[in-house]
Write an enzyme that holds these catalytic residues in place. Structure first.
Site, PDB file in Angstrom:
ATOM      1  N   HIS A  32       0.842  -1.203   0.000  1.00 41.59           N
ATOM      2  CA  HIS A  32       0.000   0.000   0.000  1.00 41.59           C
ATOM      3  C   HIS A  32       0.876   1.251   0.000  1.00 41.59           C
ATOM      4  CE1 HIS A  32      -2.947  -2.954   1.791  1.00 41.59           C
ATOM      5  NE2 HIS A  32      -3.621  -2.456   0.778  1.00 41.59           N
ATOM      6  N   GLU A 144      -1.858  -5.634  -9.164  1.00 46.87           N
ATOM      7  CA  GLU A 144      -1.895  -6.812 -10.053  1.00 46.87           C
ATOM      8  C   GLU A 144      -1.934  -8.105  -9.248  1.00 46.87           C
ATOM      9  OE1 GLU A 144       1.396  -6.374 -12.758  1.00 46.87           O
ATOM     10  OE2 GLU A 144       0.290  -4.953 -14.008  1.00 46.87           O
ATOM     11  N   LYS A 145      -1.672  -8.028  -7.956  1.00 42.20           N
ATOM     12  CA  LYS A 145      -1.760  -9.241  -7.121  1.00 42.20           C
ATOM     13  C   LYS A 145      -3.149  -9.853  -7.242  1.00 42.20           C
ATOM     14  CE  LYS A 145      -2.293  -8.823  -2.608  1.00 42.20           C
ATOM     15  NZ  LYS A 145      -3.647  -9.392  -2.398  1.00 42.20           N
ATOM     16  N   ASP A 146      -4.171  -8.983  -7.247  1.00 44.33           N
ATOM     17  CA  ASP A 146      -5.550  -9.462  -7.407  1.00 44.33           C
ATOM     18  C   ASP A 146      -5.935  -9.220  -8.865  1.00 44.33           C
ATOM     19  OD1 ASP A 146      -5.993 -10.105  -4.599  1.00 44.33           O
ATOM     20  OD2 ASP A 146      -5.793  -7.957  -4.297  1.00 44.33           O
TER      21      ASP A 146
END
Ligand code: PAF
Length: 224
Positions: A32, A144-146
């Site tokens: 974050h 981009e993780k999700d």
């Protein structure tokens, strides 16, 4: 930093030249921090970064980790103590009659996480649409993780004509390759040691895929 706790207050904010939203559920970590940095680059010098914090019940399946989901109020406040950030927990109406849902026939929403967590993306799209309506951001950042979430939100923006640009932020990883995630704290010591194998396996598969694509091309060229 301004802390805004009601929708009325958020909507009454004077409009910044450019507003970039970082939507979060509040269990902030290094990724974050990176997103806030990227957001700041996209605002220009007279724009503002809005960081929203809301643990959205609509996107948790019944019996999942909604109650357990980390809500580190103190750390969150320290984290966003920087000029021009706003902190907005949107009240999400549990009694809403209107939701935003990807059509269930779409492979975007009925495969992968959409299959194992039916209702998850409906919850995400509904709250993201509400945030866009309340804060009118020019751009919003999604990790981009999700990846499936990123693609679905992009599609929602296109389908519903939101004016918000969706900016993808590359996955931020721990030194051993594990993607930074609020839920990593659920892992015990043994699970935490094992978790980076996922990243290593994906890299190995990608390398193998690239290598066979190269071999294939070389083969085609030598047969010409
Ligand atoms: O990715 C998340 O943290 C959440 O799904 C989001 C986008 C803040 C919506 O609740």
């Amino acid at each position: 930093m301004r802390v805004i706790t009601t929708i009325a207050e958020a909507q009454a904010q004077p409009y910044a030249k450019r507003r970039v939203l970082v939507p979060t559920m509040g269990a902030l970590h290094r990724a974050h921090g990176e997103m806030l940095g990227v957001a700041r680059k996209h605002t220009g010098h007279d724009g503002e970064v809005a960081l929203s914090i809301f643990v959205n019940p609509l996107q948790f399946e019944p019996g999942s980790d909604y109650e357990r989901y980390p809500r580190p109020e103190k750390r969150t406040k320290n984290f966003v103590e920087m000029p021009a950030s706003i902190f907005v927990p949107p009240q999400c109406c549990g009694d809403a009659l209107t939701i935003v849902q990807c059509l269930s026939r779409s492979p975007l929403s009925n495969t992968l996480e959409g299959k194992s967590r039916p209702g998850h993306f409906r919850g995400v799209c509904t709250v993201v649409a509400k945030l866009f309506n309340v804060l009118s951001p020019d751009a919003a950042l999604f990790g981009e993780k999700d990846f499936q979430q990123l693609v679905i939100v992009r599609r929602m923006v296109r389908d519903l004509n939101f004016k918000t640009d969706i900016i993808a932020v590359p996955t931020v990883r721990e030194e051993d390759g594990l993607a930074c995630s609020s839920r990593n704290q659920y892992l015990n010591i043994e699970e935490r040691k094992q978790a980076p194998v996922l990243h290593r396996a994906l890299l190995a598969a990608a390398n193998a895929g690239n290598k066979s694509a190269r071999n294939c091309r070389a083969c085609q060229q030598s047969n010409r």
